[in-house]
Scaffold this motif. Structure first.
Motif, PDB file in Angstrom:
ATOM      1  N   LYS A   1      -2.909  -5.755  -5.307  1.00 36.36           N
ATOM      2  CA  LYS A   1      -2.183  -6.718  -4.479  1.00 36.36           C
ATOM      3  C   LYS A   1      -2.365  -6.384  -2.999  1.00 36.36           C
ATOM      4  O   LYS A   1      -2.567  -7.281  -2.177  1.00 36.36           O
ATOM      5  CB  LYS A   1      -0.706  -6.718  -4.847  1.00 36.36           C
ATOM      6  N   SER A   2      -2.303  -5.100  -2.669  1.00 39.44           N
ATOM      7  CA  SER A   2      -2.496  -4.677  -1.289  1.00 39.44           C
ATOM      8  C   SER A   2      -3.886  -5.065  -0.799  1.00 39.44           C
ATOM      9  O   SER A   2      -4.051  -5.554   0.321  1.00 39.44           O
ATOM     10  CB  SER A   2      -2.303  -3.166  -1.176  1.00 39.44           C
ATOM     11  N   ASN A   3      -4.879  -4.854  -1.651  1.00 37.15           N
ATOM     12  CA  ASN A   3      -6.246  -5.222  -1.311  1.00 37.15           C
ATOM     13  C   ASN A   3      -6.359  -6.725  -1.068  1.00 37.15           C
ATOM     14  O   ASN A   3      -6.999  -7.172  -0.122  1.00 37.15           O
ATOM     15  CB  ASN A   3      -7.195  -4.780  -2.425  1.00 37.15           C
ATOM     16  N   ARG A   4      -5.706  -7.497  -1.914  1.00 39.37           N
ATOM     17  CA  ARG A   4      -5.738  -8.964  -1.773  1.00 39.37           C
ATOM     18  C   ARG A   4      -5.058  -9.391  -0.469  1.00 39.37           C
ATOM     19  O   ARG A   4      -5.530 -10.300   0.217  1.00 39.37           O
ATOM     20  CB  ARG A   4      -5.045  -9.605  -2.981  1.00 39.37           C
ATOM     21  N   MET A   5      -3.957  -8.739  -0.126  1.00 40.39           N
ATOM     22  CA  MET A   5      -3.259  -9.080   1.122  1.00 40.39           C
ATOM     23  C   MET A   5      -4.138  -8.774   2.337  1.00 40.39           C
ATOM     24  O   MET A   5      -4.174  -9.530   3.299  1.00 40.39           O
ATOM     25  CB  MET A   5      -1.946  -8.307   1.237  1.00 40.39           C
ATOM     26  N   MET A   6      -4.874  -7.675   2.289  1.00 39.59           N
ATOM     27  CA  MET A   6      -5.758  -7.343   3.397  1.00 39.59           C
ATOM     28  C   MET A   6      -6.926  -8.339   3.488  1.00 39.59           C
ATOM     29  O   MET A   6      -7.363  -8.697   4.575  1.00 39.59           O
ATOM     30  CB  MET A   6      -6.269  -5.911   3.264  1.00 39.59           C
ATOM     31  N   GLN A   7      -7.400  -8.813   2.350  1.00 38.39           N
ATOM     32  CA  GLN A   7      -8.436  -9.846   2.364  1.00 38.39           C
ATOM     33  C   GLN A   7      -7.903 -11.139   2.966  1.00 38.39           C
ATOM     34  O   GLN A   7      -8.600 -11.813   3.743  1.00 38.39           O
ATOM     35  CB  GLN A   7      -8.956 -10.098   0.956  1.00 38.39           C
TER      36      GLN A   7
ATOM     37  N   PHE B   1       0.826  -1.200   0.000  1.00 32.93           N
ATOM     38  CA  PHE B   1       0.000   0.000   0.000  1.00 32.93           C
ATOM     39  C   PHE B   1       0.865   1.257   0.000  1.00 32.93           C
ATOM     40  O   PHE B   1       0.620   2.187  -0.762  1.00 32.93           O
ATOM     41  CB  PHE B   1      -0.928  -0.003   1.215  1.00 32.93           C
ATOM     42  N   LEU B   2       1.876   1.284   0.850  1.00 39.54           N
ATOM     43  CA  LEU B   2       2.730   2.465   0.939  1.00 39.54           C
ATOM     44  C   LEU B   2       3.550   2.676  -0.337  1.00 39.54           C
ATOM     45  O   LEU B   2       3.778   3.809  -0.744  1.00 39.54           O
ATOM     46  CB  LEU B   2       3.653   2.350   2.152  1.00 39.54           C
ATOM     47  N   GLN B   3       3.974   1.597  -0.976  1.00 37.42           N
ATOM     48  CA  GLN B   3       4.761   1.722  -2.205  1.00 37.42           C
ATOM     49  C   GLN B   3       3.922   2.237  -3.362  1.00 37.42           C
ATOM     50  O   GLN B   3       4.402   2.996  -4.197  1.00 37.42           O
ATOM     51  CB  GLN B   3       5.368   0.372  -2.581  1.00 37.42           C
TER      52      GLN B   3
END
Length: 75
Positions: A46-52, A27-29
């Protein structure tokens, strides 16, 4: 049986932390690209998927804790 569940719980907790950290780093990148207005980038997805995945692993850890408590109460 309880030892196996405790090991499974620790694995779920570690997976939760890993997914959280990976999601935050991604997310930060990718935040600067998203601000430019090019739509959701691959990193944002990808960030969204990691949070899921974090939510999934948290739910699994909670269910394991409930199972451990139910088994402990029965003995």
């Amino acid at each position: 049986m309880t030892t196996f569940l405790v090991i499974l719980l620790v694995a779920a907790m570690i997976a939760t932390v890993v997914a959280l950290v990976r999601g935050i780093v991604t997310f930060l990148q990718e935040r600067t690209e998203e601000v430019k207005g090019n739509g959701p980038s691959a990193g944002a997805l990808k960030s969204n998927r990691m949070m899921q995945m974090r939510i999934f692993f948290q739910a699994a850890a909670i269910m394991i804790v409930v199972l451990i408590l139910v088994l402990a109460k029965g003995t």
